[in-house]
Design an enzyme around this catalytic site. Structure first.
Site, PDB file in Angstrom:
ATOM      1  N   GLU A 173      35.466  39.230  52.058  1.00 46.34           N
ATOM      2  CA  GLU A 173      36.446  40.250  51.667  1.00 46.34           C
ATOM      3  C   GLU A 173      35.613  41.490  51.383  1.00 46.34           C
ATOM      4  O   GLU A 173      34.844  41.505  50.415  1.00 46.34           O
ATOM      5  CB  GLU A 173      37.202  39.838  50.393  1.00 46.34           C
ATOM      6  CG  GLU A 173      38.145  38.663  50.558  1.00 46.34           C
ATOM      7  CD  GLU A 173      39.487  39.069  51.130  1.00 46.34           C
ATOM      8  OE1 GLU A 173      39.727  40.267  51.294  1.00 46.34           O
ATOM      9  OE2 GLU A 173      40.285  38.160  51.406  1.00 46.34           O
ATOM     10  N   HIS A 189      43.798  40.169  59.967  1.00 45.17           N
ATOM     11  CA  HIS A 189      44.885  40.890  59.283  1.00 45.17           C
ATOM     12  C   HIS A 189      44.774  42.347  59.700  1.00 45.17           C
ATOM     13  O   HIS A 189      43.831  43.051  59.327  1.00 45.17           O
ATOM     14  CB  HIS A 189      44.771  40.743  57.764  1.00 45.17           C
ATOM     15  CG  HIS A 189      45.143  39.375  57.286  1.00 45.17           C
ATOM     16  ND1 HIS A 189      44.606  38.781  56.173  1.00 45.17           N
ATOM     17  CD2 HIS A 189      46.025  38.475  57.795  1.00 45.17           C
ATOM     18  CE1 HIS A 189      45.148  37.588  56.008  1.00 45.17           C
ATOM     19  NE2 HIS A 189      46.005  37.375  56.987  1.00 45.17           N
ATOM     20  N   GLU A 193      43.678  45.711  57.790  1.00 46.46           N
ATOM     21  CA  GLU A 193      42.374  45.800  57.119  1.00 46.46           C
ATOM     22  C   GLU A 193      41.402  46.541  58.026  1.00 46.46           C
ATOM     23  O   GLU A 193      40.427  45.979  58.545  1.00 46.46           O
ATOM     24  CB  GLU A 193      41.920  44.385  56.735  1.00 46.46           C
ATOM     25  CG  GLU A 193      42.900  43.761  55.743  1.00 46.46           C
ATOM     26  CD  GLU A 193      42.748  42.264  55.516  1.00 46.46           C
ATOM     27  OE1 GLU A 193      41.783  41.669  56.016  1.00 46.46           O
ATOM     28  OE2 GLU A 193      43.613  41.686  54.819  1.00 46.46           O
ATOM     29  N   HIS A 228      37.488  39.834  56.288  1.00 47.93           N
ATOM     30  CA  HIS A 228      38.716  40.451  55.757  1.00 47.93           C
ATOM     31  C   HIS A 228      38.332  41.589  54.815  1.00 47.93           C
ATOM     32  O   HIS A 228      37.178  41.804  54.507  1.00 47.93           O
ATOM     33  CB  HIS A 228      39.509  39.417  54.949  1.00 47.93           C
ATOM     34  CG  HIS A 228      40.102  38.314  55.764  1.00 47.93           C
ATOM     35  ND1 HIS A 228      41.441  38.157  55.929  1.00 47.93           N
ATOM     36  CD2 HIS A 228      39.529  37.299  56.460  1.00 47.93           C
ATOM     37  CE1 HIS A 228      41.683  37.102  56.683  1.00 47.93           C
ATOM     38  NE2 HIS A 228      40.525  36.557  57.022  1.00 47.93           N
ATOM     39  N   ARG A 257      50.409  43.321  58.506  1.00 45.01           N
ATOM     40  CA  ARG A 257      49.328  42.353  58.309  1.00 45.01           C
ATOM     41  C   ARG A 257      49.359  41.204  59.338  1.00 45.01           C
ATOM     42  O   ARG A 257      48.330  40.699  59.758  1.00 45.01           O
ATOM     43  CB  ARG A 257      49.488  41.783  56.892  1.00 45.01           C
ATOM     44  CG  ARG A 257      48.843  40.466  56.577  1.00 45.01           C
ATOM     45  CD  ARG A 257      49.376  39.974  55.226  1.00 45.01           C
ATOM     46  NE  ARG A 257      49.050  38.593  54.928  1.00 45.01           N
ATOM     47  CZ  ARG A 257      48.061  38.223  54.130  1.00 45.01           C
ATOM     48  NH1 ARG A 257      47.295  39.106  53.568  1.00 45.01           N
ATOM     49  NH2 ARG A 257      47.840  36.949  53.884  1.00 45.01           N
TER      50      ARG A 257
END
Lengths: 93, 312
Positions: free
Chosen positions: B273, B72, B75, B199, B130
């Site tokens: 994440e 993405h 990020e 991510h 994204r």
């Protein structure tokens, strides 16, 4: 270049599953052009949503009329993006 | 662009453009050609090259560990962390006993910019982009969510069929060259033992599945290892992570990366994440890059160590 002047990122605190469901309904309203940075998952965890300036009033009214608590995480997205650009330029020089 | 004499003069505490990152990769390869090589695994929709770095001390198709960052594109802390980690591996080889012993038996692959078109777009046109940049016939909306485009529950709940959605799954599994390139490489290699896809942001370490509530066959082991990894991560700055399967920890998501890798037999499939300061979301300040990468590295090392000690 896409600009984000006046766009805000709201941090939403839900208190129950019903409010999560309401946020999921909000997510479906495509005309608002919302971008959920953190989707609604569980009342224990916040939801973050990028709201374009044009949709701010509608979203805040929706949240307030459903007694959903929120705070403003980013007041003006464009100013943070600009700040980031300046930092990158500084580190280069 | 930033002038770089060598990879030591590179500013790891700043965000960089695609050209700068690709130049940095070339520099790393030229400095440590005995350890690092660059592999061109495909091209993007807009015809940019897709590169991975291979860390290897020899052998053919040794058991391997995969790390990717930035699928993405917005990020940014993930691509920046990927650069830091690649440099860390190159620096530690021959000095750090663990990295040296791993690289004497296994290879490590890192894909730092997994979505180059999207990343370029975030630097030039839209910081908040994204998806990929492929066009969608019959729609003016551009791009596919490359983390909904894998052949694992593709088309199921937790992905959108609307090209204008941020979670648009694409017309078919592997329609995105950014995804297909990895699929082809992983299949042709055939000996990946761990696959870590990174991510940001919400501080979680997740394992399969996302598309089904059926627990992964190795759920208990994956869960125990996730706990160990986040415990290691938190020792540095006290950063608190949640962990669990994707569907139970966040929400149902079909067509995700690590569901596919797990179904291919890569047992240690995880997705991170990274940090959330609660103030900036995807626009994490650059001064957070190194602390984020340092703490994440401790978790990744834990997963690598377990993979190394538990051959299958």
């Amino acid at each position: 270049q896409k600009i984000f002047v006046g766009d805000q990122v709201l941090r939403i605190a839900t208190k129950d599953v019903e409010q999560i469901t309401l946020l999921k309904d909000l997510e479906e309203l495509e005309h608002l052009e919302l971008d959920f940075w953190k989707g609604p998952t569980h009342p224990d965890f916040p939801t973050d949503v990028h709201v374009p300036f044009a949709s701010l009033q509608a979203v805040k009214v929706f949240l307030e009329s459903n007694n959903i608590q929120y705070s403003i995480m980013i007041e003006n997205l464009q100013s943070i993006v600009e700040e980031e650009k300046i930092q990158i330029s500084r580190s280069r020089s | 662009t930033e002038q770089m004499r060598n990879t030591n003069s590179f500013n790891y505490a700043s965000y960089h453009t695609l050209d700068e990152i690709y130049s940095w990769m070339d520099m790393l390869v030229s400095e440590q050609s005995n350890l690092v090589s660059k592999i061109h695994i495909g091209s993007t929709f807009e015809n940019r090259p897709i590169y991975i770095l291979k860390f290897s001390t020899g052998g053919t198709k040794r058991p391997a560990i995969w790390i990717d960052t930035g699928i993405h594109s917005r990020e940014w802390v993930t691509q920046a962390s990927g650069i830091w980690m690649a440099k860390k591996i190159a620096t530690d080889y021959g000095k750090d006993a663990f990295i040296t012993s791993i690289l004497n038996e296994m290879d490590i692959f890192i894909e730092i910019v997994t979505n180059p078109d999207g990343f370029y777009f975030t630097h030039t046109k839209n910081r908040m982009w994204r998806k990929t940049r492929s066009t969608n016939s019959g729609s003016s909306c551009v791009g596919v969510d490359p983390n909904r485009n894998w052949d694992a529950g593709f088309g199921g709940a937790g992905a959108s069929s609307n090209p204008c959605s941020e979670t648009y799954r694409g017309p078919r599994a592997n329609s995105e060259s950014e995804v297909k390139s990895i699929v082809d490489f992983v299949k042709s290699h055939g000996n990946f033992k761990a696959f870590i896809s990174i991510h940001s942001y919400s501080q979680m370490l997740l394992y399969p599945y996302g598309y089904t509530k059926t627990p992964a066959a190795d759920q208990q082991e994956l869960d125990n290892l996730a706990k160990k990894a986040i415990d290691a991560l938190s020792t540095l700055y006290g950063t608190s992570y949640r962990y669990g399967s994707i569907i139970n920890t966040i929400y149902q998501a079909s067509g995700g990366t690590i569901d596919w890798t797990y179904n291919q037999g890569i047992k240690y499939s995880y997705t991170f994440e990274l940090r959330d300061t609660g103030r900036y979301g995807f626009i994490l300040p650059a001064n957070q890059i190194i602390p984020t990468a340092q703490e994440t590295w401790l978790a990744i090392k834990t997963i690598m160590e377990h993979t190394y000690n538990n051959p299958y």
